[in-house]
Design an enzyme around this catalytic site. Sequence first.
Site, PDB file in Angstrom:
ATOM      1  NE  ARG A 119      -3.997  -0.068   1.749  1.00 16.17           N
ATOM      2  CZ  ARG A 119      -4.886   0.029   0.740  1.00 16.17           C
ATOM      3  NH1 ARG A 119      -4.978  -0.946  -0.150  1.00 16.17           N
ATOM      4  NH2 ARG A 119      -5.665   1.068   0.640  1.00 16.17           N
ATOM      5  CG  LEU A 120       4.649   1.228   0.932  1.00 21.32           C
ATOM      6  CD1 LEU A 120       6.095   0.773   1.032  1.00 21.32           C
ATOM      7  CD2 LEU A 120       4.282   2.155   2.093  1.00 21.32           C
TER       8      LEU A 120
END
Length: 190
Positions: free
Chosen positions: A170-171
């Site tokens: 989720r970066l």
Amino acid sequence: MDDPLALFDAWFAEAKASEPNDPNAMALATADAHGRPSVRMVLLKGHGADGFVFYTNREGRKAGDLAANPNAALLFHWKSLRRQVRIEGKVQWTTEPESDAYFATRSRDSQLGAWASDQSRPLDKRETFEARFRAMEERFKDGDVPRPPQWGGYRVIPDRIEFWQDRAHRLHERRLFVWADGWHEGLLYP
């Protein structure tokens, strides 16, 4: 790439090559005069420096929302590419010749359906709509189907375009372009 419209063109070309269905499908978000939001899927039918175009019945709910509040947001989600593009901006009608030209490219049944449908209004039963469709087949049996007067296009003129790319853990990568006498680019936290 520092031009969001060129970047959109590149991503859209990739989506057309990889998405199994309707790479031009986009969520259209509107709000009525009281700020009550509504969202639905529509199809992108044209885009360029002047904006992003879709077509619809101008007497339906989305048209009422846009008449009261001529601002909208679009969202393209291309799952196969793990990307999305968010677009926000003012909305205006397409020209009558643009609407006529696009309507002429639709299938005959789609054209007849535009005449038969009171889009977004209550329908007592499916048979009512089917009977209206058959009546339009009869009405236009001997010629071309003209564009109904209540049917036409809208153009979303972007002032914000965000490009979102999925990343591990989720970066995600988020690039935001904002119009202020030219496009200005920045990044957003994931």
